[in-house]
Every structure is written in structure tokens, then in C-alpha cells.
Design a protein around this motif. Structure first.
Motif, mmCIF file in Angstrom:
data_model
loop_
_atom_site.group_PDB
_atom_site.id
_atom_site.type_symbol
_atom_site.label_atom_id
_atom_site.label_comp_id
_atom_site.label_asym_id
_atom_site.label_seq_id
_atom_site.Cartn_x
_atom_site.Cartn_y
_atom_site.Cartn_z
ATOM 1 N N ALA A 360 79.426 35.050 10.936
ATOM 2 C CA ALA A 360 79.872 34.181 12.039
ATOM 3 C C ALA A 360 78.712 33.391 12.619
ATOM 4 C CB ALA A 360 80.539 35.027 13.122
ATOM 5 N N GLN A 361 77.563 34.040 12.798
ATOM 6 C CA GLN A 361 76.400 33.352 13.368
ATOM 7 C C GLN A 361 75.914 32.236 12.449
ATOM 8 O OE1 GLN A 361 73.937 36.846 13.898
ATOM 9 N NE2 GLN A 361 74.325 36.880 16.113
ATOM 10 N N VAL A 362 75.841 32.524 11.141
ATOM 11 C CA VAL A 362 75.372 31.507 10.196
ATOM 12 C C VAL A 362 76.402 30.385 10.066
ATOM 13 C CG1 VAL A 362 74.606 31.077 7.831
ATOM 14 C CG2 VAL A 362 74.006 33.215 8.946
ATOM 15 N N ALA A 363 77.695 30.738 10.129
ATOM 16 C CA ALA A 363 78.746 29.714 10.071
ATOM 17 C C ALA A 363 78.586 28.726 11.217
ATOM 18 C CB ALA A 363 80.126 30.376 10.134
ATOM 19 N N ASN A 364 78.340 29.247 12.417
ATOM 20 C CA ASN A 364 78.186 28.388 13.589
ATOM 21 C C ASN A 364 76.957 27.487 13.463
ATOM 22 O OD1 ASN A 364 78.834 27.505 16.293
ATOM 23 N ND2 ASN A 364 77.145 28.777 17.016
ATOM 24 N N SER A 365 75.819 28.080 13.073
ATOM 25 C CA SER A 365 74.587 27.283 12.990
ATOM 26 C C SER A 365 74.672 26.237 11.881
ATOM 27 C CB SER A 365 73.377 28.191 12.760
ATOM 28 O OG SER A 365 73.501 28.911 11.549
ATOM 29 N N SER A 366 75.249 26.585 10.729
ATOM 30 C CA SER A 366 75.341 25.614 9.628
ATOM 31 C C SER A 366 76.325 24.491 9.964
ATOM 32 C CB SER A 366 75.752 26.314 8.329
ATOM 33 O OG SER A 366 77.027 26.917 8.441
ATOM 34 N N ALA A 367 77.402 24.822 10.687
ATOM 35 C CA ALA A 367 78.354 23.776 11.080
ATOM 36 C C ALA A 367 77.690 22.754 11.997
ATOM 37 C CB ALA A 367 79.560 24.403 11.770
ATOM 38 N N HIS A 368 76.794 23.220 12.865
ATOM 39 C CA HIS A 368 76.104 22.307 13.782
ATOM 40 C C HIS A 368 75.025 21.495 13.074
ATOM 41 C CE1 HIS A 368 78.057 24.733 16.916
ATOM 42 N NE2 HIS A 368 77.865 23.684 17.689
ATOM 43 N N MET A 369 74.629 21.909 11.879
ATOM 44 C CA MET A 369 73.609 21.171 11.129
ATOM 45 C C MET A 369 74.213 20.042 10.305
ATOM 46 S SD MET A 369 71.308 24.447 9.964
ATOM 47 C CE MET A 369 70.110 23.549 8.996
ATOM 48 N N GLY A 370 75.538 19.973 10.230
ATOM 49 C CA GLY A 370 76.173 18.876 9.515
ATOM 50 C C GLY A 370 77.081 19.348 8.394
ATOM 51 N N LEU A 371 77.916 18.433 7.902
ATOM 52 C CA LEU A 371 78.913 18.777 6.886
ATOM 53 C C LEU A 371 78.281 19.305 5.613
ATOM 54 C CD1 LEU A 371 81.822 18.863 5.892
ATOM 55 C CD2 LEU A 371 81.632 16.428 5.309
ATOM 56 N N ALA A 372 77.189 18.676 5.158
ATOM 57 C CA ALA A 372 76.560 19.110 3.911
ATOM 58 C C ALA A 372 76.077 20.554 4.007
ATOM 59 C CB ALA A 372 75.409 18.178 3.544
ATOM 60 N N TRP A 373 75.464 20.898 5.131
ATOM 61 C CA TRP A 373 75.004 22.282 5.313
ATOM 62 C C TRP A 373 76.177 23.255 5.378
ATOM 63 C CZ3 TRP A 373 70.325 24.572 5.117
ATOM 64 C CH2 TRP A 373 69.200 23.741 5.089
ATOM 65 N N PHE A 374 77.272 22.861 6.037
ATOM 66 C CA PHE A 374 78.425 23.753 6.125
ATOM 67 C C PHE A 374 79.073 23.935 4.756
ATOM 68 C CE2 PHE A 374 82.883 24.772 7.479
ATOM 69 C CZ PHE A 374 82.579 25.997 8.053
ATOM 70 N N LEU A 375 79.117 22.871 3.950
ATOM 71 C CA LEU A 375 79.634 23.004 2.582
ATOM 72 C C LEU A 375 78.772 23.961 1.770
ATOM 73 C CD1 LEU A 375 80.571 19.292 1.779
ATOM 74 C CD2 LEU A 375 82.163 21.225 1.869
#
Length: 448
Positions: A360-375
Motif C-alpha cells: 500500500a505504501q509503495v502503491a501510494n508513492s509510485s502513483a504520486h510519481m506519475g503514470l509510468a512509475w505506477f505502471l
């Protein structure tokens, strides 16, 4: 949205997408093999929403989002209408049952490749692997110098800091010397070896990286921005000035300058700066001011900003992105099985397991870093689901595949007694792993 609610939201998005894709794999192949599907559920427990399809299948979203299932017509669970026996799961040839069970992890692998393909086409903004070493650290012992750019790790080319960090983190688990190729700021290459064998046994990756002492290099102590009305501007500092000394002490880089301002301003706020402006060397006097920015801790500031880090964005065209996605999937799959092997052999600590809180923590931080990071994050979690589900543990897909492989060899199904015993063992193993992962998450939070 604060960190807690953001983490919960992006965890639900992550699990919703990946669980749906995994279960759709089972569902789609089962339908192609002529098996009647009774229920397609995202989540466990009480249904929050359900709908009956024209095909007779019940589609639902359930209250507990930690997984899902596809319920098929199965003679082991009760009497089957003679008219429907041809659509019953156990009546199908063993190779079809293998295909149905393997489809879930296979669809996770497919999702991984597609997500990485999209990521490479969008371009994932990253930082160039220009590094330095903490004093008296293992990285310093290996010969890492400020401004070195990592080019290769264990023979593999590296172009971004996250790639370098992933490669080093995986290598720390084996605690063997790690060959690297770096280039200095002038572009001169040299080979060196990180002495990972000197790392203490039984620690998690985070502690290993701290002990290693390898970190991103700070930019030079150049005033990239000078804030009007702040002490630096009042003292005569201009954009582009290179700060050489603070109160007679030489300055190595911007991070060193920041720490010197904090340390020396606490003694005397008025600082004597020696700067380089073009061909001129000037002495300026700046009086630091103690401020708390955006509700943070008050610290000594003079009102200048550093140069941004050197960026390294990975971006490919559609065709090249396919090859990059396949290569990355294969590489990370090998690393995942390698980690499992090292945990089983005792080379890697179980402290490296992460559970739902960590995800959950990594999901939140990667989502805030942009779409490419969340993908990229979705791809890695999807790959992990595929690998975990292929482990030969009863209750997981890999356990069912093991039963069917035994059936192929002996010519008859595994007895219900053996399967029931396996279910109990599998549940015990699964709950043990989940409990350990949850404990690790809590321990990381409390010790941070």
C-alpha cells in the motif's frame, strides 16, 4: 488526500486491477474448455455488489479485497445435474485442467509485459546513476568517488538510478563481491568491485544498502536559484555563483554546503562565503535566517536552490518497447525465483518479505510519481503474484498444478484424502508467510 487514505485507495486500485486480471485468466480459459463457471468474484466474503449474467455466471465484488476466485461446476462439491456433466471441471482431460489453473499466473505475466510496454513508451522519468560514497563505507572502500557514473553492474548495462539500486539490492542478498564499471566526471572508465561479502548476515535489504554507503551524488555548490528578499540575495549572491568556502571551510558539494550552513549558523548566523563568479573570486557576508517551511522543522536557510539532478528517462518506440518489456519481465522473473531460492537456503533473510502494508505504501508513492512509475509498480506486483501462485503450495495454483502433474505420471487423480491434507498444510504455510510479511511491515514502520 493524506498518506493513509492515499495508501488505502491505491492498494484497492492495485488489487482490484491485478486480481481481476488473474481471475479473468482462469475464467476465460475455463469457458474455452467448456467448463461452466458459476461465480466470478473479486474479493472474498460477503458480496457488496453482484449481478447474474446471461451465461448464468454470478459476477460479484466482495468485502475482503485480498484476492478473488472463480467458482466452477465441480463434482467434488456436490451432485451435478446429468445434463451438465460435460461442463463439469473434473470431467475435463487433465491437460485442460492444467491450462485452466495455469491461466491465472499466465495472465499476470501477460499483464506485466503489457504494463512495462506502456511504461517504456510513456517514458519513466528517473535520475542518472551519478553516485558518491559515504566516508569509511564499503562503497568508499571499493573506490567509488564523488561524481562517478555507474555504467555496468555484474556485466549488465545500467542507465538509471532505480535500475542500479534494484541490481545492487538483489546482489546484496547473495553477499558476494559485485563487479561494476563506472566512469568519472571526465568519462574515463574503470572497473571495481563492491565487497558485499563484508555485509553482516541476516539483515534486510534496506539495512544492507545503508551499510553499503552508496548514494546519489549531490550537485555542485552552485546557486541555481536565488530567492529575492532572502539573505543570499541581500548579501549579493547571484544565480550561477559557485560557493567555494563557508567561514574558511572548503565546500565539496551542495549537500556539504547545506550542512555547513546548518552547523555554523547555529554558532553565528552571519556567514563569510567565498564564491567563484566567472573568473572572479569574491568574499560575501550572508546572515542566515531560521525558518520552518510548509510547517516543517525550523532550520537555517539563506534562500538559494541547487541544480536539479541529471535526469535519465527511458523511452522507446512501440516496437523497441516490446523487446524492452520482454527483457525486463524475464530479468525480474529470474530475480524473483533467485530471491525465493536464497530465502529457502538461508542466504537471504525473511525480513525482506513485504506484506499488504508495504504494498500500500509503495502503491501510494509510485502513483504520486506519475503514470509510468505506477505502471512499473503494477507490473512488478503482477509478476510477484504470478511467481507466488506458481509455487507448489496446496491452495495456490502451483499446488493444483503439482496434483495434475502427479495425475499425468500415475494415470489417476490424487486421492481426496491427500488433497485435503495438502489444503491444511498449504493454508498453514500461507498464513505463516502472510503473518511474517505483516510483522515485517509493522517492524519497518516502528523502526523508521
Amino acid at each position: 488526500m493524506n498518506a493513509f487514505f492515499g495508501s488505502v485507495f491505491w492498494l484497492l486500485v492495485t488489487l482490484g486491477v491485478l486480481v481481476t486480471f488473474h481471475e479473468f485468466g482462469h475464467y476465460w480459459v475455463a469457458r474455452r474448455c467448456g467448463v461452466k463457471v458459476l461465480r466470478f468474484s473479486v474479493g472474498f466474503g460477503r458480496a457488496l455488489w453482484s449481478r447474474k449474467g446471461r451465461d448464468g455466471c454470478e459476477y460479484q465484488i466482495a468485502a475482503i479485497p485480498l484476492g478473488g476466485y472463480v467458482k466452477m461446476l465441480d463434482a467434488r462439491e456436490g451432485e451435478v445435474d446429468p445434463a451438465l456433466r460435460g461442463q463439469e471441471f473434473t470431467a475435463k482431460p487433465v491437460w485442460q485442467r492444467i491450462a485452466i489453473v495455469a491461466a491465472g499466473p499466465a495472465f499476470n505475466l501477460l499483464f506485466t509485459v503489457v504494463a512495462l510496454w506502456l511504461m517504456f513508451m510513456l517514458g519513466k522519468p528517473d535520475i542518472a546513476p551519478i553516485v558518491t560514497a559515504a566516508p569509511h563505507s564499503l562503497a568508499a572502500e571499493a573506490g567509488i568517488q564523488a561524481g562517478d557514473r555507474i555504467q555496468r553492474i555484474d556485466g549488465d548495462a545500467v542507465s538509471t538510478w532505480s535500475d542500479a539500486l534494484d541490481a545492487i539490492a538483489n546482489a546484496t542478498l547473495g553477499r558476494q563481491p559485485l563487479p561494476m564499471v563506472v566512469t568519472d566526471p571526465h568519462g574515463t572508465p574503470r572497473s571495481l568491485s563492491l565487497p558485499l561479502q563484508k555485509l553482516p548476515a541476516g539483515q534486510d535489504v534496506g539495512r544492507y544498502l545503508d551499510t553499503l554507503g552508496l548514494r546519489l551524488a549531490s550537485p555542485p555548490a552552485i546557486a541555481a536559484t536565488v530567492v529575492p528578499g532572502q539573505p543570499a540575495a541581500a548579501g549579493g549572491l547571484r544565480v550561477g555563483d559557485l560557493i567555494r568556502q563557508v567561514n574558511g571551510q572548503p565546500v565539496a558539494d551542495f549537500e556539504d554546503f547545506r550542512s555547513q550552513v546548518t552547523r555554523q549558523a547555529a554558532i553565528q548566523p552571519t556567514l563569510k562565503l567565498q564564491i567563484q563568479r566567472g573568473d572572479q573570486q569574491l568574499d560575501l557576508s550572508v546572515t542566515a535566517r531560521k525558518e520552518a517551511l510548509q510547517g516543517g522543522v525550523a532550520r537555517w536557510l539563506i534562500g538559494i536552490g541547487s541544480q536539479p539532478p541529471v535526469m535519465a528517462t527511458l523511452r522507446y518506440g512501440p516496437l523497441k518497447a516490446v523487446g524492452a518489456a520482454l527483457t525486463a519481465t524475464w530479468h525480474n522473473t529470474r530475480q524473483s525465483f533467485n530471491l525465493i531460492g536464497k530465502m529457502l537456503s538461508g542466504q537471504a533473510s525473511p525480513r525482506n518479505l513485504s506484506g499488504v502494508i508495504g504494498i500500500a505504501q509503495v502503491a501510494n508513492s509510485s502513483a504520486h510519481m506519475g503514470l509510468a512509475w505506477f505502471l512499473n509498480f503494477l507490473a512488478m506486483v503482477s509478476l510477484s503474484l504470478a511467481v507466488i501462485n506458481l509455487l507448489p503450495i496446496p491452495v495456490l495454483d502451483g499446488g493444483h498444478l503439482l496434483y495434475y502433474l502427479i495425475e499425468l505420471v500415475k494415470g489417476s487423480p490424487v486421492s481426496e484424502r491427500v488433497m485435503l491434507a495438502g489444503q491444511y498444510v498449504g493454508l498453514m504455510l500461507l498464513f505463516t508467510l502472510m503473518g511474517l510479511a505483516f510483522y515485517n511491515d509493522i517492524h519497518r514502520i516502528l523502526s523508521s
